[in-house]
Write an enzyme that holds these catalytic residues in place. Structure first.
Site, short mmCIF file in Angstrom:
data_model
loop_
_atom_site.label_atom_id
_atom_site.label_comp_id
_atom_site.label_asym_id
_atom_site.label_seq_id
_atom_site.Cartn_x
_atom_site.Cartn_y
_atom_site.Cartn_z
N ARG A 1 7.38 -9.95 29.97
CA ARG A 1 7.42 -8.64 30.63
C ARG A 1 6.01 -8.07 30.85
O ARG A 1 5.73 -7.46 31.87
CB ARG A 1 8.26 -7.68 29.77
CG ARG A 1 8.61 -6.37 30.46
CD ARG A 1 9.58 -5.55 29.64
NE ARG A 1 8.96 -5.00 28.45
CZ ARG A 1 9.40 -5.13 27.22
NH1 ARG A 1 10.48 -5.83 27.00
NH2 ARG A 1 8.78 -4.59 26.21
N LYS B 1 0.82 -1.21 0.00
CA LYS B 1 0.00 0.00 0.00
C LYS B 1 0.86 1.26 0.00
O LYS B 1 0.61 2.21 -0.74
CB LYS B 1 -0.92 0.02 1.23
CG LYS B 1 -2.05 -0.99 1.17
CD LYS B 1 -2.78 -1.05 2.49
CE LYS B 1 -3.98 -1.97 2.42
NZ LYS B 1 -5.01 -1.50 1.47
N ARG C 1 7.84 1.52 9.40
CA ARG C 1 8.20 2.91 9.70
C ARG C 1 8.27 3.72 8.41
O ARG C 1 8.95 3.35 7.46
CB ARG C 1 9.54 2.96 10.42
CG ARG C 1 9.96 4.38 10.78
CD ARG C 1 11.21 4.40 11.63
NE ARG C 1 10.98 3.72 12.90
CZ ARG C 1 11.92 3.09 13.58
NH1 ARG C 1 13.15 3.02 13.13
NH2 ARG C 1 11.63 2.52 14.72
N ARG D 1 3.62 5.81 -2.89
CA ARG D 1 4.90 6.45 -3.19
C ARG D 1 5.14 6.52 -4.70
O ARG D 1 5.50 7.57 -5.23
CB ARG D 1 5.99 5.61 -2.52
CG ARG D 1 7.32 6.26 -2.52
CD ARG D 1 8.28 5.30 -1.87
NE ARG D 1 9.57 5.93 -1.63
CZ ARG D 1 10.54 5.35 -0.96
NH1 ARG D 1 10.37 4.15 -0.46
NH2 ARG D 1 11.68 5.96 -0.80
N LYS E 1 6.79 12.65 23.99
CA LYS E 1 7.09 11.97 25.26
C LYS E 1 7.98 12.88 26.10
O LYS E 1 8.67 13.75 25.56
CB LYS E 1 7.79 10.65 24.96
CG LYS E 1 6.86 9.61 24.39
CD LYS E 1 7.46 8.22 24.52
CE LYS E 1 6.40 7.17 24.23
NZ LYS E 1 6.87 5.81 24.46
N GLU F 1 1.95 -2.09 13.39
CA GLU F 1 2.25 -0.78 13.99
C GLU F 1 2.95 0.11 12.96
O GLU F 1 4.03 -0.21 12.49
CB GLU F 1 3.16 -0.94 15.22
CG GLU F 1 3.43 0.40 15.90
CD GLU F 1 4.48 0.31 17.01
OE1 GLU F 1 4.09 0.33 18.18
OE2 GLU F 1 5.68 0.20 16.69
N HIS G 1 17.96 6.07 20.71
CA HIS G 1 17.91 4.62 20.89
C HIS G 1 19.31 4.04 21.10
O HIS G 1 19.53 3.23 22.00
CB HIS G 1 17.24 3.99 19.67
CG HIS G 1 17.24 2.50 19.69
ND1 HIS G 1 16.48 1.78 20.58
CD2 HIS G 1 17.93 1.58 18.96
CE1 HIS G 1 16.69 0.48 20.37
NE2 HIS G 1 17.57 0.34 19.39
N GLU H 1 9.71 9.59 2.17
CA GLU H 1 11.16 9.55 1.92
C GLU H 1 11.72 8.13 2.03
O GLU H 1 12.41 7.66 1.15
CB GLU H 1 11.90 10.47 2.90
CG GLU H 1 11.61 11.95 2.70
CD GLU H 1 12.31 12.53 1.48
OE1 GLU H 1 13.22 11.89 0.93
OE2 GLU H 1 11.93 13.65 1.09
P1 GTP Z 1 6.29 -0.66 23.64
O1 GTP Z 1 7.12 0.57 24.00
O2 GTP Z 1 6.67 -1.21 22.31
O3 GTP Z 1 6.31 -1.67 24.72
O4 GTP Z 1 4.76 -0.27 23.51
P2 GTP Z 1 3.94 1.01 23.96
O5 GTP Z 1 2.54 0.63 24.06
O6 GTP Z 1 4.58 1.67 25.13
O7 GTP Z 1 4.04 1.89 22.67
P3 GTP Z 1 4.78 3.23 22.35
O8 GTP Z 1 3.89 3.88 21.40
O9 GTP Z 1 5.19 3.97 23.58
O10 GTP Z 1 6.14 2.77 21.64
C1 GTP Z 1 6.19 1.84 20.61
C2 GTP Z 1 7.49 1.97 19.84
O11 GTP Z 1 7.80 3.34 19.57
C3 GTP Z 1 8.74 1.47 20.54
O12 GTP Z 1 8.90 0.09 20.37
C4 GTP Z 1 9.82 2.26 19.80
O13 GTP Z 1 10.05 1.71 18.51
C5 GTP Z 1 9.19 3.60 19.61
N1 GTP Z 1 9.47 4.48 20.75
C6 GTP Z 1 8.62 4.80 21.74
N2 GTP Z 1 9.19 5.64 22.61
C7 GTP Z 1 10.46 5.85 22.20
C8 GTP Z 1 11.55 6.63 22.71
O14 GTP Z 1 11.48 7.27 23.73
N3 GTP Z 1 12.71 6.59 21.97
C9 GTP Z 1 12.84 5.89 20.83
N4 GTP Z 1 14.01 5.92 20.20
N5 GTP Z 1 11.83 5.14 20.33
C10 GTP Z 1 10.65 5.12 21.00
MG MG Z 2 6.79 2.19 25.06
#
Ligand code: GTP
Ligand code: MG
Length: 272
Positions: A100, A64, A121, A69, A156, A183, A199, A82
């Site tokens: 966990r 999709k 992504r 694109r 965040k 996702e 990260h 991009e």
């Molecule tokens: P998980 O973090 O995957 O356990 O799920 P969640 O329900 O907390 O989802 P959230 O939307 O917070 O984050 C999902 C994904 O977003 C992560 O697995 C990362 O790929 C990315 N992500 C979220 N927060 C951060 C962050 O603070 N830094 C970075 N680099 N990536 C982030």
């Molecule tokens: Mg998270």
């Protein structure tokens, strides 16, 4: 995505303890080896099938995105997309997350509580394009939006920005249809640069970032957000925002073109 939190030592040792306890129990019960092998094979097959279905989900979504694109590149000489990258969560990290997050360790229960087994992504140049692409995909009649987390409108606390949309896509198999959650992480190049650096640093320091580095990252997040704002102002020169809004999502499927973002999402994109 590849931005998975590294499993901390605690989770790893819990997984190991769980496996050891299971083995211990089986040995004490004097379980017949053949049955054990059969059970192990079944678990392996279930996991392999799960991963295959989620890979199909990724393939569907990626097709999709690629269609959009290529259509843009061909017709408009400008693509809001991009880069596109996808990843399937590794079995190891899936099991770690399943432990966990607690709860039952069956495939249906794991599927129900973990929504990032499949991840795509999408990186855009401009913030408004992030919302635009999310809008186009959300309007596709076979995609169901399960959740939206807008970390652009509300970053965040650490400065992380991105738009997360979990969509459910149908995968048509020989005997039945699987509905697979995928996702989507949509972000600008600046957001992506920041997130991948954060990260790497978090991974290296196992989340205990020294204060000066933390301050540097905070500042970099502000600079990235500022850059996005400035770029957004220049975007108008490349591709002016259309004056009319996109059709409502309730429009009949046959008349759902992939049009430009509504003024609302554009305003949202500018942080309004
Ligand atoms: P998980 O973090 O995957 O356990 O799920 P969640 O329900 O907390 O989802 P959230 O939307 O917070 O984050 C999902 C994904 O977003 C992560 O697995 C990362 O790929 C990315 N992500 C979220 N927060 C951060 C962050 O603070 N830094 C970075 N680099 N990536 C982030
Ligand atoms: Mg998270």
């Amino acid at each position: 995505m590849e931005h998975e939190a590294p499993a901390d030592g605690d989770t790893r040792s819990r997984v190991r303890a769980l496996v050891a306890a299971q083995q211990d129990q089986l040995t004490r019960q004097g379980v017949d080896q053949e049955m054990l092998a059969r059970q192990m094979r079944q678990v392996y097959e279930e996991f392999t099938q799960l991963r295959m279905h989620y890979q199909f989900g990724i393939d569907e979504v990626q097709t999709k995105v690629n269609i959009l694109r290529q259509e843009f590149e061909q017709i408009h000489d400008y693509s809001p997309i991009e880069h596109v990258r996808s990843r399937l969560k590794s079995t190891e990290s899936l099991i770690e997350k399943a432990v966990r997050t607690g709860g039952e360790m069956t495939i249906p229960a794991i599927r129900a509580r973990i929504h990032d087994i499949a991840g795509v992504r999408i990186t855009c140049s401009f913030v408004s394009d992030v919302y635009w692409i999310a809008d186009m995909l959300s309007r596709q009649p076979d995609l169901e939006v399960l959740t939206v987390k807008d970390y652009i409108a509300a970053p965040k606390p650490n400065g992380y920005r991105s738009l997360h949309v979990i969509v459910q896509v149908p995968v048509f198999l020989s005997q039945h249809t699987e509905y697979v959650p995928v996702e989507l992480q949509l972000r600008t190049i600046a957001m992506d640069f920041w997130a991948s650096t954060e990260h790497k640093l978090s991974y290296k320091y196992e989340k205990n970032l020294p204060a000066p580095l933390r301050a540097e990252l905070d500042d970099a997040a502000r600079v990235a957000a500022d850059l996005d704002e400035r770029m957004e102002r220049m975007r108008a020169e490349i591709r002016p925002m259309p004056e009319h809004s996109a059709p409502e999502p309730t429009a009949s499927p046959a008349s759902q073109p992939t049009t430009a973002p509504s003024p609302d999402s554009a305003a949202e994109a500018r942080g309004a």
